[in-house]
Enzyme design. Sequence first.
Site, PDB file in Angstrom:
ATOM      1  CG  ASN A 197      -1.941  -0.919   1.056  1.00  0.00           C
ATOM      2  OD1 ASN A 197      -2.046  -2.032   0.345  1.00  0.00           O
ATOM      3  ND2 ASN A 197      -2.163  -1.566   2.171  1.00  0.00           N
ATOM      4  CG  HIS A 216       4.004  -1.568  -4.606  1.00  0.00           C
ATOM      5  ND1 HIS A 216       3.119  -2.110  -4.415  1.00  0.00           N
ATOM      6  CD2 HIS A 216       4.689  -2.492  -4.998  1.00  0.00           C
ATOM      7  CE1 HIS A 216       3.152  -3.404  -5.092  1.00  0.00           C
ATOM      8  NE2 HIS A 216       3.668  -3.941  -5.690  1.00  0.00           N
ATOM      9  CB  CYS A 224      17.598  12.799  -1.567  1.00  0.00           C
ATOM     10  SG  CYS A 224      19.385  13.844  -2.463  1.00  0.00           S
ATOM     11  CB  CYS A 227      22.346  11.899  -0.769  1.00  0.00           C
ATOM     12  SG  CYS A 227      21.089  12.388   0.586  1.00  0.00           S
ATOM     13  CB  CYS A 248      18.541  16.172  -0.551  1.00  0.00           C
ATOM     14  SG  CYS A 248      19.039  16.016   0.841  1.00  0.00           S
ATOM     15  CB  CYS A 251      23.478  15.807  -0.736  1.00  0.00           C
ATOM     16  SG  CYS A 251      22.079  15.215  -1.421  1.00  0.00           S
ATOM     17  CB  SER A 290      -5.421 -10.457  -4.887  1.00  0.00           C
ATOM     18  OG  SER A 290      -4.079  -9.830  -5.715  1.00  0.00           O
ATOM     19  CD  GLN A 321     -11.725 -10.286  -4.951  1.00  0.00           C
ATOM     20  OE1 GLN A 321     -10.421 -10.565  -5.878  1.00  0.00           O
ATOM     21  NE2 GLN A 321     -12.711  -9.679  -5.338  1.00  0.00           N
ATOM     22  CB  VAL A 337      -8.580  -7.922   7.085  1.00  0.00           C
ATOM     23  CG1 VAL A 337      -7.470  -8.388   7.672  1.00  0.00           C
ATOM     24  CG2 VAL A 337      -8.196  -8.692   5.511  1.00  0.00           C
TER      25      VAL A 337
END
Length: 356
Positions: A197, A216, A224, A227, A248, A251, A290, A321, A337
């Site tokens: 997620n 993901h 950055c 670095c 950043c 740097c 899934s 499922q 869940v």
Amino acid sequence: FLPTRKTLHLALIMTRGYGNASCQQCCAEGCRYHGRHGQRSCLGCEDAARVAISKGQIPACANCGLRDRNGRVDERQTRQFYCSACWAHYDGDRLVEFFDKPTELEAKCQRLAEMIASAKHIIAFTGAGISTGAGIADFRSGLNTKLPTGPGLWERPKCERPEGILDQCVRAKPGRTHAVLFRLWKAGFLKHIISQNVDGLHMKSGIPRSHLSELHGNIFVERCSSCGEEYERDFNTICPGGFTGRSCERCQGKLRHTGVGFGDDLPEKIVRRAWDESERADLCLALGSSITVTPASEMPAWVAQRHRRVSTRGLVIVNLQATPCDGVAALRVNGLVDDVIERVEELLREKQRLPQ
């Protein structure tokens, strides 16, 4: 399909230097991952199937390998070519939601509580299903789903898809499952969370980044490009082109959002940590997933493979499922869940394994 440790680690090897030669990792000519498989396996991608079709050739079915003129490409989810028989089976079964009877569900919750109490290194593998209770729609639920968020985004007609899925993530607060996982981590049971997620709800619930692998990305985190320093924001950092326009502090390098798009390679450091935790785990809780998106899906499969001979160890799946790993899981729970994980927490408290 249960991969071996060797084939799973192929997912961590960046292949280079193909030139015009054919790639032994590619599914066929036109493979979208040619020369840059990274941590991904193609398994018969849409691009290669369409190249074959344009040349009057019939692609091989991603499931059985047969070549069927009446087959089709799954444009909604897997982006793979299926023969007509495999498509009928796949399309007919993939959206069905299963619910255990109350007595069976209670027995499974009792067993899961015992497995958690006896395990030494527990990890959680979380998908979009744990955030539906927080008001964020998932992707794969069917038109007749029992989830409060309604059908998954990929199953709705394009004209009916809600706008602003990232806005849902920005407004959302951690749900019931996020809260229970945090308490299990705080009590020392849960060692690490591997999440697919991008909504940032695990971090908002209190899980430190050192115990979290967000494969993901996270819409609230930018990194950055020079670095690697990361910055957590209180706003959505996703933007066209990747670079956010900020620099950043360490740097002065350009900052990028951390979201990973389809076809992009996952961050090597995060993937390596997730594999390390999968290697150490004697119990993996796959919650609301899934277990189909590679290479993430190979991690719970590997835990199941390593502990397949021990009934109290390995992989536990809580999902509505069916998943490709149901047959190798030590325990499969068919239910919401939030309801399942909260009941398991109650049982652990009753057993005095968790503070009241």
